[in-house]
Design an enzyme around this catalytic site. Structure first.
Site, PDB file in Angstrom:
ATOM      1  N   ALA A  61      54.476  40.088  37.340  1.00 51.47           N
ATOM      2  CA  ALA A  61      54.548  41.415  37.931  1.00 51.47           C
ATOM      3  C   ALA A  61      54.829  41.246  39.418  1.00 51.47           C
ATOM      4  CB  ALA A  61      53.227  42.138  37.705  1.00 51.47           C
ATOM      5  N   GLY A 104      53.152  38.392  34.127  1.00 52.07           N
ATOM      6  CA  GLY A 104      53.841  39.413  33.334  1.00 52.07           C
ATOM      7  C   GLY A 104      55.094  38.884  32.651  1.00 52.07           C
ATOM      8  N   GLU A 127      47.359  34.847  37.220  1.00 56.05           N
ATOM      9  CA  GLU A 127      46.796  36.022  37.900  1.00 56.05           C
ATOM     10  C   GLU A 127      45.440  35.738  38.530  1.00 56.05           C
ATOM     11  OE1 GLU A 127      48.069  35.960  34.820  1.00 56.05           O
ATOM     12  OE2 GLU A 127      49.348  37.711  34.460  1.00 56.05           O
TER      13      GLU A 127
END
Ligand code: DAK
Length: 253
Positions: A61, A104, A127
Site C-alpha cells: 500500500a 498489499g 507492515e
C-alpha cells in the site's frame, strides 16, 4: 495507473506506477476495481492476468498516502475495503510476479487464484516494521495458504521470502525464469479461457469453499455442482470429443 490490454479471451492488467514500485494508492485501487468490474461483465473474457514490471509486482500500500490518515478517516472511508470487489470477482485471475510483492502487493497476489513467480521475486508482509499490520487479507489468506507457523513468521518478523521458499511453502504455484513469467502466465490463461466457462466457474467456487466450510459441506457442494455440470452443452461436447478422439470446442454454456 494501470494498463489494460486484451489478447483474445485473456485480459492483461499491468500495474503502472513504476517510480513508486507500483505502490497501491486509492487512485490505482479505483482504476483496478473499475477495470475488474468491466472485465467481469464481459462474456468474451475467460481469464485475467495481473502483473507489474521487472522490479516490482507491487511494493505494498502507498505509505505516503496512508501516513497522515487517522483511525477515524480509515474507518469512515473503509480504507481499501473496495479490494474485496477484486477478490470476489468471478473471472479466474493469475498473478504474474517479478520483483517485489510486499505488503498489499503480496495480498493482491494472494487474492488471485494462483501466482506464477520469477526466480528473482521477493515476498513479504513488512507492515509490522511500519507499526501497523496487513489490512487487505494478508493475515487471513496467508495463514490459509501456507499455514499458521509460516504466516506468523512472515507477519511478525517482516522478513522477505525468496521465490524458492515461496514455492516450497505453497505461496506461489510455479517458479520460472524471470523472463518466462508473463509468457507462462498468458499461456496458462489462454488454456483456462479455452475451457468450458461453467466448469471453470464452478471449479473456482468449489475450491473457494474449501477455505470457508467444513469438509462434509464442501464435499456435498462439490458433488452437487458436479451433477449440475451434466446439464451443460459443454459437458456433452467435452465428453463426445474425448470419445471421438478430437479436440473439444466449448461454447461456454
Ligand atoms: N509506498 C510508497 N512508496 C513506495 C513504497 C510504498 N509501499 N515502496 C516503495 N516506494 C517508493 C520509495 O519511496 C521510492 O520513492 P522515491 O524515494 O524514489 O521517491 C521508490 O518507491 C523506490 O523505492 P526505494 O528507493 O526504497 O527502492 P529500494 O530498491 O531501495 O527498496 C523496497 C525497495 C521494496 C525494499 C523498499 O522500497 C521498501 O521497503 N518499500 C516499502 C515496502 C513496504 O513496507 N510495504 C508495505 C507497505 S504497508 C489496510 C490496508 C492495507 C494495508 C494496511 C492496512 N487497512 C485497510 C486498514 C497495507 C499496508 C502495506 O502494504
Amino acid at each position: 495507473m494501470i494498463e489494460v490490454s486484451r489478447e483474445g479471451a485473456v485480459a492483461l492488467i499491468r500495474l503502472n506506477r513504476p517510480k513508486q514500485l507500483n505502490a497501491l494508492n486509492s487512485a490505482l485501487a479505483a482504476q483496478m476495481i473499475a477495470a475488474v468490474r468491466e472485465l467481469d461483465a464481459d462474456v468474451e473474457v475467460g481469464c485475467l492476468v495481473i502483473t507489474g514490471n521487472e522490479r516490482a509486482f507491487a511494493a505494498g500500500a502507498d505509505i505516503a498516502e496512508m501516513a497522515g490518515l487517522s483511525a477515524q478517516e480509515m474507518a469512515a472511508q473503509d480504507f481499501f475495503g473496495e479490494w474485496e470487489v477484486f477478490a470476489r470477482s468471478r473471472k479466474p485471475k493469475i498473478a504474474a510476479v517479478n520483483g517485489y510483492a510486499l505488503g498489499g502487493g503480496c495480498e493482491l497476489m494472494m487474492m488471485c487464484d494462483f501466482a506464477i513467480a520469477g526466480q528473482g521475486a521477493k515476498f513479504g508482509q513488512p507492515e509490522v516494521k511500519l507499526g501497523v499490520m496487513a489490512g487487505i487479507g494478508g493475515t487471513q489468506r496467508m495463514a490459509r495458504l501456507i499455514g499458521r507457523a509460516r504466516a506468523m513468521d512472515m507477519h511478525l518478523t517482516g522478513r522477505m521470502m525468496d521465490a524458492a521458499e515461496a514455492l516450497q511453502a505453497g505461496l506461489v504455484a510455479r517458479v520460472v525464469p524471470d523472463t518466462e513469467v508473463l509468457p507462462q502466465a498468458m499461456e496458462a490463461a489462454r488454456v483456462i479461457a479455452s475451457y468450458s466457462r461453467p466448469a471453470v466457474r464452478l471449479i473456482r467456487e468449489a475450491i473457494g469453499r474449501a477455505e470457508e466450510v467444513s469438509l462434509a459441506e464442501g464435499l456435498l457442494f462439490e458433488r452437487r455442482v458436479f451433477h449440475g455440470l451434466f446439464g451443460t452443452p459443454d459437458q456433452q461436447e467435452g465428453m463426445a470429443a474425448f470419445l471421438e478422439k478430437r479436440a473439444a470446442v466449448f461454447r461456454g454454456d
